[in-house]
Design a protein around this motif. Structure first.
Motif, PDB file in Angstrom:
ATOM      1  N   LEU A 222       0.596  -1.596   0.254  1.00 38.53           N
ATOM      2  CA  LEU A 222      -0.146   0.004   0.393  1.00 38.53           C
ATOM      3  C   LEU A 222       0.928   1.329  -0.194  1.00 38.53           C
ATOM      4  N   ARG A 223       1.752   0.704   0.944  1.00 38.52           N
ATOM      5  CA  ARG A 223       2.653   2.353   0.921  1.00 38.52           C
ATOM      6  C   ARG A 223       3.457   2.938  -0.972  1.00 38.52           C
ATOM      7  N   LEU A 225       1.879   2.081  -3.434  1.00 39.72           N
ATOM      8  CA  LEU A 225       0.688   2.249  -4.552  1.00 39.72           C
ATOM      9  C   LEU A 225       0.430   3.669  -4.065  1.00 39.72           C
ATOM     10  N   LEU A 226       0.755   4.498  -2.736  1.00 35.88           N
ATOM     11  CA  LEU A 226       0.932   5.314  -2.698  1.00 35.88           C
ATOM     12  C   LEU A 226       1.867   6.618  -3.663  1.00 35.88           C
ATOM     13  N   ARG A 233      -3.027  11.295  -2.656  1.00 34.05           N
ATOM     14  CA  ARG A 233      -2.448  12.229  -1.874  1.00 34.05           C
ATOM     15  C   ARG A 233      -2.929  13.259  -2.121  1.00 34.05           C
ATOM     16  N   GLN A 367      -7.758  -1.845  -2.588  1.00 32.01           N
ATOM     17  CA  GLN A 367      -6.294  -1.574  -2.444  1.00 32.01           C
ATOM     18  C   GLN A 367      -6.700   0.305  -2.514  1.00 32.01           C
ATOM     19  N   LYS A 370      -7.964   0.827   1.036  1.00 33.65           N
ATOM     20  CA  LYS A 370      -6.803   0.945   2.300  1.00 33.65           C
ATOM     21  C   LYS A 370      -6.002   1.487   2.591  1.00 33.65           C
ATOM     22  N   ALA A 371      -5.677   1.867   0.680  1.00 31.30           N
ATOM     23  CA  ALA A 371      -3.807   2.766   0.899  1.00 31.30           C
ATOM     24  C   ALA A 371      -4.655   4.198   1.759  1.00 31.30           C
ATOM     25  N   LEU A 374      -4.605   4.250   5.105  1.00 32.83           N
ATOM     26  CA  LEU A 374      -2.968   4.394   5.725  1.00 32.83           C
ATOM     27  C   LEU A 374      -3.154   6.072   5.498  1.00 32.83           C
ATOM     28  N   GLU A 375      -2.982   6.423   4.804  1.00 33.41           N
ATOM     29  CA  GLU A 375      -3.006   8.043   4.268  1.00 33.41           C
ATOM     30  C   GLU A 375      -3.379   8.915   5.531  1.00 33.41           C
TER      31      GLU A 375
END
Length: 511
Positions: A222-223, A225-226, A233, A367, A370-371, A374-375
């Protein structure tokens, strides 16, 4: 012969510098055979203060370069200084290992110095013997026994220490190997969360537990992917700006507050130190105020000793004088003052993320969602805000995860990553739960973020409940993954962001 009294406190004053030594490191510092005790205490304190600031102490700091430089190289190669800033528990543990390395290197250094010193003494002894044999042969007498004098031995010792100090200093492999695994693990976590927050103070077991969790690999993906989705972002950064007041208004009110002011007053004090007037007679040792009868005793040859005795006992008959002294003093007075103050409207509350985990979100939308969480977690951590992730699909399929960078929060987030998106879409139940949460004191001022593909229509009762919450100040932000069917978002959200960047996310056509 004059004798001076023994000052018992002088012994304790000689060791006042020990107060600067951390108590848990005192035994290591006292037994360490490098420099004087005061040099060791000051040196350890300098190392501790520097590591807490995230850098190494000055090169000239204790210990000598031959012992300290290998440790410095090891710490720099490890990259551990980025993690020691503001982490006293970590620094204490690291310094104990550093002191142990200092002791080992000192023993090794002294061993090498003694070995080299013996070699130099043997060479010097051979040289002097050869000179003595040549001299004895010339003068035709027996050679004398060669004994190296103290001056020669000191010179050779200095030479041996200088040669060992001048040798190429290499990195201390022992310290590097001891900490390398932990630092690599912390670096992996820091790459995801930017910093470790309070995790370093929790110990090494927590770090290993995080890295061994089944959701950790998902987190790394995921990181990445960001990093490939700048648009996603930007949405989160825009969301952070929406937390600020849109019109910049603030509430102004006039209030009366008690204030203490310092005023200067003049005060008169009667004191015997100002001889303005005579108030009678008293006994004292003041010669300037003694009566004439006392002065006659002073010049009498037999009564002079009596006068000295009476003065020592402060029993001379003297005038009692008194005067008035005027002094300026400061006095505090409490007054009530009217002030105007601006009270900014509370804008930064917790974050509630509502994630659609229905079957239509399976695959790339899952995905991306979920990303996104996370952000949001990273943003909430940076802004010191609480963060709640609520996932929903069909009727009754709903979970809550309060996310932060505590051990419990990290574990809860990793469990959230393990959830598989499947089932129907019960938007009504999810939003009812959100509105219920908004009534709790902990979440009353929360911002709500709804993430979904919009494959639903909200019931009228839910629309009414959300509208009431919006009227009370709660803001609902929506992220629509795909462009299909935004009508449901329009009925619930103040601000809607549409995400369509499927190419970088690896997705196919938008439904």
């Amino acid at each position: 012969m004059r004798q001076t009294a023994f000052d018992a406190t002088s012994l304790s004053r000689r060791f006042d510098f020990l107060e600067a030594c951390p108590e848990h490191l005192l035994s290591e510092v006292v037994t360490l055979p490098i420099g004087t005790l005061e040099e060791r205490v000051n040196g350890v304190r300098a190392w501790q203060d520097a590591l807490l600031l995230g850098h190494l102490p000055a090169v000239t700091c204790w210990p000598p370069a031959s012992i300290g430089n290998p440790v410095r190289l090891a710490l720099q190669s490890l990259g551990i200084l980025r993690f020691t800033r503001g982490q006293p528990d970590l620094v204490d543990t690291l310094i104990k290992d550093i002191l142990a390395v200092f002791a080992e290197r000192q023993d090794s250094f002294q061993s090498k110095v003694m070995s080299r010193l013996r070699e130099l003494e043997a060479l010097e002894h051979q040289r002097l013997e050869a000179d003595e044999l040549a001299r004895a042969k010339r003068k035709k007498h027996l050679p004398r026994a060669i004994i190296l004098d103290p001056g020669c031995l000191l010179r050779l010792q200095i030479q041996a220490e200088g040669e060992q100090s001048a040798q190429l200093v290499s990195i201390d492999a022992g310290l590097y190997d001891l900490w390398s695994e932990r630092v690599r693990a912390w670096a992996s976590i820091a790459d995801v969360f930017d910093d470790l927050g309070q995790m370093l103070g929790r110990g090494w077991d927590l770090t290993r537990g995080v890295l061994r969790h089944s959701g950790w690999l998902d987190l790394l993906r995921l990181r990445k992917l960001l990093e490939q989705l700048p648009r996603l972002r930007e949405i989160i950064q825009a969301l952070g700006r929406l937390h600020l007041s849109e019109d910049g208004e603030s509430v102004s009110e006039r209030v009366f507050v008690p204030m203490r002011r310092l005023a200067e007053e003049m005060r008169q004090i009667r004191t015997p130190h100002i001889p303005n007037e005579m108030r009678g007679v008293e006994r004292s040792g003041e010669i300037a105020r003694m009566l004439p009868a006392e002065a006659t005793m002073l010049v009498h040859p037999q009564l002079r000793l009596l006068w000295h005795a009476r003065r020592a006992d402060r029993s001379l008959t003297t005038y009692r004088v008194e005067g008035v002294e005027t002094e300026r003093v400061g006095a505090e007075r409490e007054v009530m003052k009217e002030i105007e103050q601006k009270c900014p409207r509370p804008q930064r509350g917790p974050i509630i993320s509502v994630i659609d985990t229905s079957g239509s979100m399976h695959g790339t939308p899952e995905q991306v969602a979920k990303a996104l969480v996370l952000e949001v977690l990273r943003t909430a951590h940076a802004e010191k805000r609480r963060c709640l992730a609520l996932t929903f699909s069909g009727t009754g399929d709903m979970t809550e995860h309060e996310l932060d960078l505590s051990p419990e929060g990290i574990g809860s987030f990793l469990n959230f990553l393990g959830i598989s998106f499947d089932g129907g879409t019960d938007i009504g139940g999810a939003m009812e739960r959100v509105v219920s949460r908004l009534k709790d004191n902990d979440w009353k001022k929360a911002d709500v973020l709804l993430v979904s593909d919009g494959e639903w229509l909200a019931p009228e009762r839910v629309i009414s409940m959300v509208k009431d919450a919006r009227n009370e100040g709660t803001r609902f932000h929506g992220i629509l993954i795909g462009s299909a069917n935004r009508h449901g978002f329009d009925t619930l959200c103040d601000h809607i962001h549409i995400f369509m960047d499927w190419e970088h996310a690896g997705g196919g056509q938008v439904r």
